[in-house]
Design a protein around this motif. Structure first.
Motif, PDB file in Angstrom:
ATOM      1  N   LYS A   1      -8.331   0.847   1.176  1.00 42.60           N
ATOM      2  CA  LYS A   1      -7.665   2.152   1.199  1.00 42.60           C
ATOM      3  C   LYS A   1      -6.662   2.243   2.353  1.00 42.60           C
ATOM      4  N   SER A   2      -5.600   2.993   2.093  1.00 43.85           N
ATOM      5  CA  SER A   2      -4.574   3.208   3.120  1.00 43.85           C
ATOM      6  C   SER A   2      -5.151   3.874   4.357  1.00 43.85           C
ATOM      7  N   ASP A   3      -6.121   4.766   4.171  1.00 47.92           N
ATOM      8  CA  ASP A   3      -6.759   5.419   5.323  1.00 47.92           C
ATOM      9  C   ASP A   3      -7.427   4.397   6.231  1.00 47.92           C
TER      10      ASP A   3
ATOM     11  N   SER B   1       0.852  -1.191   0.000  1.00 43.84           N
ATOM     12  CA  SER B   1       0.000   0.000   0.000  1.00 43.84           C
ATOM     13  C   SER B   1       0.888   1.242   0.000  1.00 43.84           C
ATOM     14  N   ASP B   2       0.269   2.400  -0.092  1.00 47.40           N
ATOM     15  CA  ASP B   2       1.064   3.629   0.002  1.00 47.40           C
ATOM     16  C   ASP B   2       1.180   4.122   1.443  1.00 47.40           C
ATOM     17  N   LEU B   3       0.700   3.327   2.399  1.00 52.22           N
ATOM     18  CA  LEU B   3       0.807   3.696   3.810  1.00 52.22           C
ATOM     19  C   LEU B   3       2.205   3.382   4.336  1.00 52.22           C
ATOM     20  N   GLU B   4       2.799   4.380   4.955  1.00 57.81           N
ATOM     21  CA  GLU B   4       4.060   4.213   5.670  1.00 57.81           C
ATOM     22  C   GLU B   4       3.913   4.904   7.010  1.00 57.81           C
TER      23      GLU B   4
ATOM     24  N   ARG C   1       1.853   8.629  10.806  1.00 58.60           N
ATOM     25  CA  ARG C   1       1.809   8.388   9.378  1.00 58.60           C
ATOM     26  C   ARG C   1       2.800   9.335   8.725  1.00 58.60           C
TER      27      ARG C   1
ATOM     28  N   ASN D   1       6.409  -0.216   6.131  1.00 62.60           N
ATOM     29  CA  ASN D   1       5.513  -0.249   4.973  1.00 62.60           C
ATOM     30  C   ASN D   1       4.382  -1.200   5.337  1.00 62.60           C
ATOM     31  N   TYR D   2       3.244  -1.030   4.671  1.00 67.90           N
ATOM     32  CA  TYR D   2       2.084  -1.894   4.939  1.00 67.90           C
ATOM     33  C   TYR D   2       1.669  -2.605   3.671  1.00 67.90           C
TER      34      TYR D   2
ATOM     35  N   TYR E   1      -1.202  -5.536   2.019  1.00 67.77           N
ATOM     36  CA  TYR E   1      -2.518  -6.132   2.246  1.00 67.77           C
ATOM     37  C   TYR E   1      -2.811  -7.126   1.141  1.00 67.77           C
TER      38      TYR E   1
END
Length: 191
Positions: A158-160, A134-137, A185, A146-147, A149
């Protein structure tokens, strides 16, 4: 050889977690009995053993976000004598099938630092087994994550949602101020 997941009952989780986590994870990567007990009391924890033939080859520990229907894979381990035999990938596939009513499974992985083959191998393992980066860091207790899924019922996770799910999970065991100081975040925009 028949492979199967064994779901532990709530009253079995804490003992198995405490026995297994010290075999595969460093002390700074483990959670206290008090934290695990909070998850159990809230009925948001799942723990599975992976059995191949007559051998238990590994285990997984997850917390679940019932509102978003996401499962956070906090720990996955194959015991040392069974590693590099394909059991990790089989375990993940069986776990995905077992959690077919969830939107997806997600996990954190340390971000790859320059020339760190262990971090690269770990991220590649999850990518090779269907997980999407994902784009979540985040920076979590001074570690860059990094995440990843794997969608199950929902291909558009969604990253949110991942971040909100993590925040709510962490608030179970940490107060808000402490969490805000230690879990952030970050913007992964490198421009």
């Amino acid at each position: 050889m028949k492979n199967k997941l064994i779901k532990l009952k709530d009253d079995e989780i804490l003992t198995h977690y405490l026995n297994y986590v010290k075999l595969d994870f460093q002390k700074n990567e483990t959670q206290s009995a008090k934290s695990i007990s909070k998850y159990i009391a809230l009925n948001i924890v799942l723990m599975y053993l992976y059995k191949v033939g007559s051998d238990i080859v590994g285990w997984a520990f997850l917390t679940v976000d019932k509102k978003r229907k996401l499962a956070y894979l906090q720990y996955l381990a194959i015991f040392k004598t069974f590693r590099n035999k394909g059991y990790g990938g089989e375990f993940l596939l069986n776990l995905k099938n077992k959690l077919k009513n969830y939107n997806g499974i997600f996990l954190d992985c340390e971000a790859v630092e320059i020339n760190n083959p262990v971090q690269e191998k770990r991220q590649q393992f999850y990518s090779n087994n269907g997980f999407i980066k994902s784009d979540l860091e985040t920076i979590c207790w001074d570690v860059h994550y990094n995440y990843f899924y794997i969608p199950i019922k929902n291909n558009n996770i969604k990253s949110d949602d991942l971040f909100d799910s993590l925040t709510e999970t962490f608030l179970i065991k940490h107060n808000k101020k402490y969490l805000e100081e230690n879990f952030k975040r970050i913007n992964n925009d490198k421009n």
